[in-house]
Design an enzyme around this catalytic site. Sequence first.
Site, PDB file in Angstrom:
ATOM      1  N   LYS A 154       0.842  -1.202   0.000  1.00  0.00           N
ATOM      2  CA  LYS A 154       0.000   0.000   0.000  1.00  0.00           C
ATOM      3  C   LYS A 154       0.874   1.248   0.000  1.00  0.00           C
ATOM      4  O   LYS A 154       1.551   1.549   0.983  1.00  0.00           O
ATOM      5  CB  LYS A 154      -0.905   0.047   1.245  1.00  0.00           C
ATOM      6  CG  LYS A 154      -1.973   1.103   1.096  1.00  0.00           C
ATOM      7  CD  LYS A 154      -2.500   1.619   2.399  1.00  0.00           C
ATOM      8  CE  LYS A 154      -1.770   2.813   2.923  1.00  0.00           C
ATOM      9  NZ  LYS A 154      -1.837   4.018   2.092  1.00  0.00           N
ATOM     10  N   GLU A 229       9.580   0.958  10.876  1.00  0.00           N
ATOM     11  CA  GLU A 229      10.581   2.011  10.637  1.00  0.00           C
ATOM     12  C   GLU A 229       9.862   3.329  10.898  1.00  0.00           C
ATOM     13  O   GLU A 229       9.011   3.735  10.100  1.00  0.00           O
ATOM     14  CB  GLU A 229      11.091   1.962   9.182  1.00  0.00           C
ATOM     15  CG  GLU A 229      11.853   0.706   8.833  1.00  0.00           C
ATOM     16  CD  GLU A 229      13.254   0.634   9.417  1.00  0.00           C
ATOM     17  OE1 GLU A 229      13.646   1.566  10.156  1.00  0.00           O
ATOM     18  OE2 GLU A 229      13.953  -0.350   9.148  1.00  0.00           O
ATOM     19  N   CYS A 263      13.355  10.649   7.611  1.00  0.00           N
ATOM     20  CA  CYS A 263      13.391  10.123   8.978  1.00  0.00           C
ATOM     21  C   CYS A 263      14.801  10.235   9.559  1.00  0.00           C
ATOM     22  O   CYS A 263      14.966  10.260  10.771  1.00  0.00           O
ATOM     23  CB  CYS A 263      12.918   8.688   8.999  1.00  0.00           C
ATOM     24  SG  CYS A 263      13.796   7.675   7.814  1.00  0.00           S
ATOM     25  N   GLU A 356       9.578  15.498  16.059  1.00  0.00           N
ATOM     26  CA  GLU A 356      10.063  15.397  14.683  1.00  0.00           C
ATOM     27  C   GLU A 356       9.299  16.411  13.828  1.00  0.00           C
ATOM     28  O   GLU A 356       8.093  16.288  13.646  1.00  0.00           O
ATOM     29  CB  GLU A 356       9.802  13.976  14.167  1.00  0.00           C
ATOM     30  CG  GLU A 356      10.344  13.757  12.786  1.00  0.00           C
ATOM     31  CD  GLU A 356      10.021  12.369  12.238  1.00  0.00           C
ATOM     32  OE1 GLU A 356       8.877  11.898  12.391  1.00  0.00           O
ATOM     33  OE2 GLU A 356      10.919  11.762  11.638  1.00  0.00           O
TER      34      GLU A 356
HETATM   35  P1  TAP Z   1       1.931   8.036   8.535  1.00  0.00           P
HETATM   36  O1  TAP Z   1       0.848   9.023   8.611  1.00  0.00           O
HETATM   37  O2  TAP Z   1       2.229   7.209   9.716  1.00  0.00           O
HETATM   38  O3  TAP Z   1       1.592   7.137   7.257  1.00  0.00           O
HETATM   39  C1  TAP Z   1       2.434   6.129   6.792  1.00  0.00           C
HETATM   40  C2  TAP Z   1       1.634   5.108   6.013  1.00  0.00           C
HETATM   41  O4  TAP Z   1       0.712   4.455   6.901  1.00  0.00           O
HETATM   42  C3  TAP Z   1       0.777   5.691   4.894  1.00  0.00           C
HETATM   43  O5  TAP Z   1       0.754   4.781   3.810  1.00  0.00           O
HETATM   44  C4  TAP Z   1      -0.575   5.788   5.553  1.00  0.00           C
HETATM   45  O6  TAP Z   1      -1.632   5.776   4.617  1.00  0.00           O
HETATM   46  C5  TAP Z   1      -0.606   4.541   6.388  1.00  0.00           C
HETATM   47  N1  TAP Z   1      -1.551   4.567   7.507  1.00  0.00           N
HETATM   48  C6  TAP Z   1      -2.090   5.651   8.129  1.00  0.00           C
HETATM   49  N2  TAP Z   1      -2.942   5.261   9.099  1.00  0.00           N
HETATM   50  C7  TAP Z   1      -2.949   3.904   9.093  1.00  0.00           C
HETATM   51  C8  TAP Z   1      -3.637   2.925   9.854  1.00  0.00           C
HETATM   52  N3  TAP Z   1      -4.471   3.238  10.841  1.00  0.00           N
HETATM   53  N4  TAP Z   1      -3.399   1.612   9.582  1.00  0.00           N
HETATM   54  C9  TAP Z   1      -2.535   1.260   8.598  1.00  0.00           C
HETATM   55  N5  TAP Z   1      -1.874   2.157   7.843  1.00  0.00           N
HETATM   56  C10 TAP Z   1      -2.069   3.457   8.084  1.00  0.00           C
HETATM   57  O7  TAP Z   1       3.318   8.701   8.175  1.00  0.00           O
HETATM   58  P2  TAP Z   1       3.639   9.779   7.068  1.00  0.00           P
HETATM   59  O8  TAP Z   1       3.255  11.110   7.561  1.00  0.00           O
HETATM   60  O9  TAP Z   1       3.110   9.332   5.756  1.00  0.00           O
HETATM   61  O10 TAP Z   1       5.228   9.627   6.981  1.00  0.00           O
HETATM   62  C11 TAP Z   1       6.069  10.366   7.756  1.00  0.00           C
HETATM   63  C12 TAP Z   1       6.622   9.565   8.923  1.00  0.00           C
HETATM   64  O11 TAP Z   1       7.305   8.412   8.454  1.00  0.00           O
HETATM   65  C13 TAP Z   1       7.660  10.331   9.721  1.00  0.00           C
HETATM   66  O12 TAP Z   1       7.418  10.157  11.088  1.00  0.00           O
HETATM   67  C14 TAP Z   1       8.972   9.656   9.340  1.00  0.00           C
HETATM   68  O13 TAP Z   1       9.997   9.767  10.284  1.00  0.00           O
HETATM   69  C15 TAP Z   1       8.561   8.269   9.126  1.00  0.00           C
HETATM   70  N6  TAP Z   1       9.521   7.602   8.269  1.00  0.00           N
HETATM   71  C16 TAP Z   1      10.368   6.688   8.836  1.00  0.00           C
HETATM   72  C17 TAP Z   1      11.300   6.079   8.031  1.00  0.00           C
HETATM   73  C18 TAP Z   1      12.223   5.073   8.629  1.00  0.00           C
HETATM   74  S1  TAP Z   1      13.011   4.169   7.573  1.00  0.00           S
HETATM   75  N7  TAP Z   1      12.365   4.919   9.899  1.00  0.00           N
HETATM   76  C19 TAP Z   1      11.385   6.364   6.682  1.00  0.00           C
HETATM   77  C20 TAP Z   1      10.515   7.299   6.166  1.00  0.00           C
HETATM   78  C21 TAP Z   1       9.570   7.905   6.979  1.00  0.00           C
HETATM   79  P3  TAP Z   1      -2.265   7.131   3.994  1.00  0.00           P
HETATM   80  O14 TAP Z   1      -1.248   8.200   4.133  1.00  0.00           O
HETATM   81  O15 TAP Z   1      -2.515   6.768   2.593  1.00  0.00           O
HETATM   82  O16 TAP Z   1      -3.496   7.354   4.764  1.00  0.00           O
END
Ligand code: TAP
Length: 453
Positions: A154, A229, A263, A356
């Site tokens: 996804k 992650e 991240c 963050e």
């Molecule tokens: P999230 O809001 O957590 O979303 C990540 C993914 O999870 C998206 O595909 C989202 O779908 C999905 N998601 C949301 N709610 C969910 C639920 N209840 N059940 C299952 N899946 C769900 O994060 P973001 O804002 O997209 O990304 C930023 C975050 O990612 C930051 O905190 C960053 O640090 C972290 N990150 C960590 C790493 C590593 S390697 N540690 C790498 C990159 C990013 P939708 O967005 O489509 O709703």
Amino acid sequence: MTTAQVLNPATEQVVATVELVGVAETDAAIERAQRAALTWREVAPGDRARLLRRFAEAVDADLERLAQLEVSNSGHTIGNARWEAGNVRDVLHYAAGMPERLLGHQIPVAGGVNITFHEPLGVVGVIVPWNFPMPIAAWGFAPALAAGNTVVLKPAELTPLTAIRLGELALEAGLPEHVFQVLPGKGSVVGQRFVTHPAVRKVVFTGSTEVGTQIMAGCAQQVKRVTLELGGKSANIVFADADLARAAATAPYGVFDNAGQDCCARSRILVQRSVFDKFLELLEPAVRGVRVGDPTQESTEMGPLISAAHRDRVAAYIEPSTKVAFTGARPDGPGFWYPPTVVLPDAPTDRVLTEEVFGPVVAVLPFEDEADAIRIANDTEYGLSGSIWTNDVGRALRVSRAVEAGNLSVNSHSSVRYWTPFGGFKQSGLGRELGPDAALAFTETKNVFIATQ
Ligand code: TAP
């Protein structure tokens, strides 16, 4: 079927309309993946390797198109986007070496022979965030496929285009149908179904610590395997004995790459007090020199943020009382822009120091000595990455061992190589991706004893 419009964050123009998958379609895809898993695991290791190599070659042949898609969907600079597509190719090539190297043990026992096998899990669900849509997807799906699992993936709702293209390329490369399926949709619908559907045997989640915590709790209901992650608040520690000019010149790229939506962003710069003022003097021209603008231009170093909502979230960290030391450039006109911003926090509890930001905002603060630097670096619930700048090799090693983070670099800001392990301490995650053991995270160890007497 519902649809979502995908915007170009540099222009705010609609670049595509994507059909979103619902619960019924997700269930159907998982069931197809479950059936495909029965035959995929039986494909001879050498043939699975060949198919992954062909997938890698298909990505390579499509590299420019994938990169351009990412520029228009995510606002990544063209240089970064090409690196990201190349990373998918390299991760696939590396994973293609895994099926033939999933070695078990033969363990000496009395009365027979004892051997171990690494069995595939079945269906693996990979949930990807919007900040690095291509590499993060590949870090999950490539080793999972190599180990004999099928994958449902996804992408984030905001950035589905390159994942959809990778799904097409997998089929063109000859991967059997339903071995790798891409399901664009909402996290609360498709992602949540990966957590609750009993046929999904493992969830690989990259995203916020908040959602990751819910995923882990959900998976616990079925003792489902997880790799997480999550977020970071990494420190860039600059000692007085370091090459200060290099440390200052590179610091912006350690935090503002991908507009800080990384991240691993070194969003706290800790500088030894005796060189604090000198460091800031050197940092200012480096920050002002970051080329922010049209991501399609080869010379651009930083593009826009992913969305208007995210830009507002980032901007809210700069309160009227926040001491802003200096900022870099940002273009006028449409697009979700925010300038590189350097702040001097007042107290260790400032939100900009503890949370963050996930945008181009960095806090610079002084420390007294080695022990103080380690204390401040570890004063966070996160533990993903970090940098240490010093010319004293003993200190570099002492501090590397003392900082509670999964990926550290000395006199450099590199965090990710596909052949070295990557992942977080503390609330930055659980498990490791990449590196020589990547496929083992997608297997169960089975022990078999054969009596010979
Ligand atoms: P999230 O809001 O957590 O979303 C990540 C993914 O999870 C998206 O595909 C989202 O779908 C999905 N998601 C949301 N709610 C969910 C639920 N209840 N059940 C299952 N899946 C769900 O994060 P973001 O804002 O997209 O990304 C930023 C975050 O990612 C930051 O905190 C960053 O640090 C972290 N990150 C960590 C790493 C590593 S390697 N540690 C790498 C990159 C990013 P939708 O967005 O489509 O709703």
